[in-house]
Design a protein around this motif. Structure first.
Motif, PDB file in Angstrom:
ATOM      1  N   TYR A   1      -8.977  17.092   3.301  1.00 51.99           N
ATOM      2  CA  TYR A   1      -8.804  16.253   4.468  1.00 51.99           C
ATOM      3  C   TYR A   1      -8.954  17.097   5.720  1.00 51.99           C
ATOM      4  CZ  TYR A   1      -6.785  12.650   1.458  1.00 51.99           C
ATOM      5  OH  TYR A   1      -6.594  11.716   0.501  1.00 51.99           O
TER       6      TYR A   1
ATOM      7  N   ASP B   1       4.132  12.364  -2.814  1.00 48.85           N
ATOM      8  CA  ASP B   1       2.996  11.497  -2.515  1.00 48.85           C
ATOM      9  C   ASP B   1       2.004  11.681  -3.657  1.00 48.85           C
ATOM     10  OD1 ASP B   1       0.756  10.159  -1.677  1.00 48.85           O
ATOM     11  OD2 ASP B   1       0.924  10.794   0.423  1.00 48.85           O
TER      12      ASP B   1
ATOM     13  N   ASN C   1       0.860  -1.193   0.000  1.00 49.78           N
ATOM     14  CA  ASN C   1       0.000   0.000   0.000  1.00 49.78           C
ATOM     15  C   ASN C   1       0.891   1.237   0.000  1.00 49.78           C
ATOM     16  OD1 ASN C   1       0.569   0.640   2.871  1.00 49.78           O
ATOM     17  ND2 ASN C   1      -0.673  -1.172   3.282  1.00 49.78           N
ATOM     18  N   ALA C   2       0.284   2.402  -0.161  1.00 52.82           N
ATOM     19  CA  ALA C   2       1.080   3.635  -0.232  1.00 52.82           C
ATOM     20  C   ALA C   2       1.654   4.019   1.127  1.00 52.82           C
ATOM     21  CB  ALA C   2       0.239   4.772  -0.793  1.00 52.82           C
ATOM     22  N   THR C   3       0.957   3.660   2.188  1.00 52.90           N
ATOM     23  CA  THR C   3       1.475   3.923   3.540  1.00 52.90           C
ATOM     24  C   THR C   3       2.830   3.226   3.707  1.00 52.90           C
ATOM     25  OG1 THR C   3      -0.793   4.037   4.339  1.00 52.90           O
ATOM     26  CG2 THR C   3       0.911   3.707   5.998  1.00 52.90           C
TER      27      THR C   3
ATOM     28  N   LYS D   1      -9.042   4.850  -5.151  1.00 52.54           N
ATOM     29  CA  LYS D   1      -8.132   5.678  -5.947  1.00 52.54           C
ATOM     30  C   LYS D   1      -8.378   5.509  -7.454  1.00 52.54           C
ATOM     31  CE  LYS D   1      -6.363   7.310  -2.178  1.00 52.54           C
ATOM     32  NZ  LYS D   1      -5.262   6.878  -1.357  1.00 52.54           N
TER      33      LYS D   1
ATOM     34  N   SER E   1      -0.837   5.007  -4.722  1.00 53.67           N
ATOM     35  CA  SER E   1      -1.749   4.124  -3.996  1.00 53.67           C
ATOM     36  C   SER E   1      -2.735   3.493  -4.971  1.00 53.67           C
ATOM     37  CB  SER E   1      -2.545   4.913  -2.949  1.00 53.67           C
ATOM     38  OG  SER E   1      -3.544   4.075  -2.371  1.00 53.67           O
TER      39      SER E   1
ATOM     40  N   SER F   1      -0.308   9.558  -4.503  1.00 54.79           N
ATOM     41  CA  SER F   1      -1.394   8.593  -4.279  1.00 54.79           C
ATOM     42  C   SER F   1      -2.643   8.913  -5.095  1.00 54.79           C
ATOM     43  CB  SER F   1      -1.775   8.573  -2.795  1.00 54.79           C
ATOM     44  OG  SER F   1      -0.728   8.028  -2.032  1.00 54.79           O
ATOM     45  N   HIS F   2      -2.858  10.222  -5.398  1.00 54.12           N
ATOM     46  CA  HIS F   2      -4.052  10.633  -6.143  1.00 54.12           C
ATOM     47  C   HIS F   2      -3.783  10.800  -7.635  1.00 54.12           C
ATOM     48  CE1 HIS F   2      -5.652  12.923  -2.320  1.00 54.12           C
ATOM     49  NE2 HIS F   2      -5.321  11.672  -2.068  1.00 54.12           N
TER      50      HIS F   2
HETATM   51  C1  LIG Z   1      -4.697   6.961   0.109  1.00 50.04           C
HETATM   52  C2  LIG Z   1      -3.550   7.797   0.481  1.00 50.04           C
HETATM   53  C3  LIG Z   1      -2.428   7.298   1.142  1.00 50.04           C
HETATM   54  C4  LIG Z   1      -2.358   5.908   1.677  1.00 50.04           C
HETATM   55  O1  LIG Z   1      -2.631   4.978   0.720  1.00 50.04           O
HETATM   56  P1  LIG Z   1      -2.829   3.446   1.132  1.00 50.04           P
HETATM   57  O2  LIG Z   1      -2.535   2.745  -0.161  1.00 50.04           O
HETATM   58  O3  LIG Z   1      -4.253   3.327   1.554  1.00 50.04           O
HETATM   59  O4  LIG Z   1      -1.887   3.117   2.202  1.00 50.04           O
HETATM   60  C5  LIG Z   1      -1.360   8.142   1.368  1.00 50.04           C
HETATM   61  N1  LIG Z   1      -1.395   9.417   0.989  1.00 50.04           N
HETATM   62  C6  LIG Z   1      -2.460   9.946   0.377  1.00 50.04           C
HETATM   63  C7  LIG Z   1      -2.421  11.379  -0.047  1.00 50.04           C
HETATM   64  C8  LIG Z   1      -3.574   9.159   0.123  1.00 50.04           C
HETATM   65  O5  LIG Z   1      -4.650   9.693  -0.451  1.00 50.04           O
END
Ligand SMILES: *Cc1c(COP(=O)(O)O)cnc(C)c1O
Length: 392
Positions: A337, A165, A61-63, A196, A191, A167-168
């Motif tokens: 957020y 980051d 995962n992204a975390t 997503k 992510s 992720s988006h």
């Molecule tokens: C969703 C998200 C994460 C974490 O992603 P996971 O894959 O759920 O761990 C981290 N940073 C941002 C900005 C996110 O939107």
């Protein structure tokens, strides 16, 4: 027949799974490999080819991706990581997991991304006070890249690592390159969570052009062990042999997830086009007297993970009332957020409400409208009609 009032809940985000995706996953379940095998390698090479980065490393995962990058850059106690307050908590928690400290840089009032002007001011102050960051994590909110040229110029001047980051933002562009190309970053993180832009169920990835970083990440992703003889200390004992060289974790993606990812990937560009179509309609039809619609800077193509509007300061409607009303009408709005520094855990670290006023003002007015590829025309019409109707 036109469904004027969809009774089914319309989520803000939703996965888009095709029969081909399902068939691909079924076939991998019948194959020899479920954990580590050829599909992960294939998924990684698709990611690096698509983004233009030299390397891609798939993780669970992204975390985990953010944590691994921080570990690989040697972030530790006494170091600082800076990010934006307007993000998911994972973007800053990664520093705390390494024993390092976090600080934040307020956002640009138009893009809602980390503001390079504020970053420059804070770096000047930090240099004087001997607390420069080792890592800065710009977050590409809603799918729009941050101003990476400006952030990279500051990194060249002050010597911090940049982890984007993203992720988006898979599928988005920044100045004619794909987000994740890492022209202006040391690493980019994606992510593939179900909400997503595309999904592997749970999943994430790191792209980078730094080969040395890749070796560290691969080792850390799998408990710190290697089976590569050229990396071992002393000779191998035999074909079974592996060595632990660092303290890593099990942050691997599996073959089932990678297979879904490969199949989803083939539709990524279509997903982005579909999202752009939804954006065009929202932009045209939503009430601009009461709402501030998203702003995208020139030379950027957003991947549109989210469509965030702000209720105008001078509107006679407050965000919470609009939110509750839309939820009562089966519209799954959300808020992205809550500023990270206002979370109780971060307040216990010493952050206070008021520390990052632009972020806090954004949070007071923002609302994410439904934005996903399965949103039908009728559903979007219903969302627009319901939102606009509330201001009348
Ligand atoms: C969703 C998200 C994460 C974490 O992603 P996971 O894959 O759920 O761990 C981290 N940073 C941002 C900005 C996110 O939107």
């Amino acid at each position: 027949m036109k469904n004027e009032n969809p009774t089914q809940y319309i989520p803000y985000a939703c996965q888009d799974i095709s029969d081909e995706d399902i068939a691909a996953v079924v076939s991998v379940l019948k194959s020899d490999f479920l954990t580590q095998g050829p599909k992960i390698v294939e998924f990684e090479s698709k990611l690096s080819a698509y983004t233009g980065a030299a390397h891609a490393i798939a993780v669970c995962n992204a975390t985990a991706a953010l944590h691994l990058c921080c570990m690989a850059f040697g972030l530790k106690q006494g170091d600082y990581l800076w990010t934006t307050p307007i993000t998911f908590v994972a973007s800053s928690n990664c520093a705390l997991h390494c024993g390092a400290s976090v600080d934040f840089v307020d956002i640009n009032p138009k893009t809602y991304n980390l503001d390079p002007i504020k970053l420059a001011e804070k770096l000047k102050w930090a240099k004087k006070n001997n607390c420069l960051p080792k890592v800065v994590i710009p977050v590409h909110l809603a799918g729009q890249s941050c101003d990476m040229k400006a952030i990279k110029a500051l990194s060249d001047e002050y010597g911090f690592y940049i982890i984007e980051d993203a992720s988006h933002a898979i599928g988005g562009d920044y100045h004619d390159k794909k987000v994740g190309a890492c022209e202006y970053a040391d690493a980019s993180v994606f992510s593939f969570h179900a909400v997503k832009v595309f999904t592997t169920g749970e999943g994430g990835a790191i792209t980078t052009n730094n080969a040395e970083l890749v070796n560290k990440l691969l080792q850390l992703r799998t408990c710190g062990i290697t089976r590569d003889q050229t990396q071992m200390e002393g000779g191998s004992h035999g074909a079974w042999y592996y060595q632990q060289l660092s303290l890593g974790l099990n942050y691997r993606l599996n073959e089932i997830q990678a297979t879904l990812g490969i199949s989803q990937f083939s539709r990524l560009d279509d997903f982005i086009l579909k999202r752009e179509g939804i954006v065009a309609k929202y932009n045209e039809q939503l009430d601009k007297n009461n709402l501030i619609l998203p702003y995208v800077k020139p030379n950027i193509r957003s991947a549109w993970h989210l469509y965030v509007v702000k209720v105008r300061e001078d509107s006679n409607v407050c965000r919470k009332d609009l939110f509750d009303y839309l939820r009562s009408k089966n519209i799954g709005v959300n808020v992205h957020y809550i500023p990270v520094h206002t979370q109780p855990y971060y307040q216990n670290l010493g952050f206070k409400s008021g520390d990052f006023p632009i972020s806090e003002d954004y949070y007071a007015h923002a609302i994410s409208l439904p934005m996903h590829t399965r949103l039908s025309m009728d559903e979007q019409d219903y969302v627009i009609k319901t939102v606009n109707g509330y201001f009348k």
